[in-house]
Design an enzyme around this catalytic site. Structure first.
Site, short mmCIF file in Angstrom:
data_model
loop_
_atom_site.label_atom_id
_atom_site.label_comp_id
_atom_site.label_asym_id
_atom_site.label_seq_id
_atom_site.Cartn_x
_atom_site.Cartn_y
_atom_site.Cartn_z
N GLY A 134 -9.59 24.69 -21.35
CA GLY A 134 -8.45 25.54 -21.05
C GLY A 134 -8.03 26.45 -22.18
O GLY A 134 -8.77 26.68 -23.13
N HIS B 224 -14.21 32.38 -22.08
CA HIS B 224 -14.22 31.52 -20.89
C HIS B 224 -14.43 32.36 -19.62
O HIS B 224 -15.21 31.99 -18.75
CB HIS B 224 -12.88 30.79 -20.74
CG HIS B 224 -12.57 29.82 -21.82
ND1 HIS B 224 -11.51 29.99 -22.68
CD2 HIS B 224 -13.16 28.65 -22.20
CE1 HIS B 224 -11.45 28.97 -23.52
NE2 HIS B 224 -12.43 28.15 -23.26
N ASP C 71 -20.82 27.22 -29.02
CA ASP C 71 -21.00 25.79 -29.32
C ASP C 71 -22.48 25.47 -29.15
O ASP C 71 -22.86 24.76 -28.23
CB ASP C 71 -20.13 24.97 -28.38
CG ASP C 71 -18.66 25.28 -28.55
OD1 ASP C 71 -18.00 24.66 -29.37
OD2 ASP C 71 -18.17 26.21 -27.85
N VAL D 53 -18.77 35.65 -27.13
CA VAL D 53 -17.88 36.79 -26.92
C VAL D 53 -16.95 36.88 -28.13
O VAL D 53 -16.37 35.88 -28.55
CB VAL D 53 -17.06 36.63 -25.62
CG1 VAL D 53 -16.11 37.80 -25.42
CG2 VAL D 53 -18.01 36.50 -24.42
N SER E 198 -11.91 31.93 -29.53
CA SER E 198 -11.75 30.48 -29.47
C SER E 198 -10.30 30.17 -29.14
O SER E 198 -9.39 30.89 -29.59
CB SER E 198 -12.09 29.88 -30.84
OG SER E 198 -11.63 28.55 -30.92
#
Ligand code: AMP
Length: 286
Positions: free
Chosen positions: A31, A37, A150, A176, A185
């Site tokens: 989240g 994301h 990651d 990104v 992040s």
């Protein structure tokens, strides 16, 4: 868009989709969504007709002195962002629903989990591998999309599905970045804007080694010294690791070649305590 809380509801939802002939792509997240994301979600929608996003700050992947309590969360804002994306369902369980009383099973990818982040975060990747295995069993996706930011996690998940014959295709998605180069992040929310240059030292270090390698410096001992000098030239930075590794095996290399990745983890002074940032990239042009 459906929001599901209970694993059994999520499983029933996915099974119904599959019976209708749908194919499911899963994007696992913790989240506090940013463009990184959202780009994973868009990529997932190109690969399957149904996208499921999981949103779960998994306590078992945080060590005792890590930032579980400080990890940024904003469910309302996340839902506003995600409902504009091609996402059919969000799976957002509580820790109590994911880890029932008596829980005692762990998935460990033994060797890959000991390198890089695994050295300073010894329980992290067992927590990740276990929760991702659970998510695969609950959501039953054909495809799962993970970010290359990651990249050790991505390597571990690829190993996991191969070793355990899990029928999920793992797709990696490029990092990104903000316009100034900082890898996006959720933890960037805890950075101190006055200390931006220190946070940028990871991406500028990557640029620096690429320039040096292009000039013919390929010995990682020498490149490593430049990286350390560069990062330490910014106040409030502490290097966890700056390692030149093979992109597949994650083993340290002495001389850079096409597969060599510079992997970085740096603690930077933030608004309330240190913020641990990671970044990585190939040293030579691909
Ligand atoms: P997180 O919520 O930080 O656990 O991240 C969820 C997924 O998004 C993971 O697969 C991450 O690798 C990926 N991700 C996070 N930040 C980025 C980024 N800047 N670019 C691409 N993927 C990212």
């Amino acid at each position: 868009m459906d929001i599901l809380r209970k694993p059994e509801e999520m499983l029933a939802w996915s099974q119904a989709r599959s019976r209708e002939g749908g194919t499911i792509a899963l994007v696992p997240t913790m989240g506090f969504f940013h463009e990184g994301h959202l780009s994973l979600m868009r990529r997932a929608a190109e690969l399957c007709d149904t996208v499921v996003v999981s949103l779960f700050v998994n306590p078992t992947q945080f060590g005792p002195n890590e930032d579980l309590d400080r990890y940024p969360r904003d469910f309302e804002c996340d839902m506003e962002l995600v409902c504009k994306e091609p996402v059919a369902a969000v799976f957002a369980p509580t820790p109590e629903l994911m880890y029932l009383a008596g829980f005692q099973t762990e998935v460990r990818v033994t060797q890959l989990s000991t390198y890089l982040c695994g050295k300073s975060r010894p329980v992290h990747f067992a927590g990740v591998a276990t929760v991702v295995t659970k998510l695969f069993n609950i959501v039953r996706p054909e495809v799962a999309v993970f970010g290359e930011k990651d990249f050790q996690q991505l390597a571990i998940i690829r190993r996991l599905v191969t070793d355990l014959n899990i029928p999920v295709r793992i797709v990696g998605h490029p990092i990104v970045r903000e316009a100034d180069g900082l890898a996006m992040s959720s933890r960037n929310a805890n950075l101190d804007p006055a200390n931006r240059a220190a946070a940028l030292s990871l991406s500028t270090a990557l640029r620096l080694v690429r320039t040096e390698a292009a000039r013919g410096v390929l010995a990682t001992a020498e490149l490593g010294q430049s990286v350390a000098r560069h990062i330490h030239s910014f106040a409030g930075t502490a290097i966890d690791y700056a390692s030149f590794v093979d992109g597949d095996s994650l083993e340290a290399v002495e001389t850079v070649d096409e597969r060599t990745i510079l992997a970085l983890a740096v603690h930077v002074d933030g608004k309330a305590g240190k913020v641990r940032l990671i970044d990585n990239g190939f040293v030579l042009p691909q």
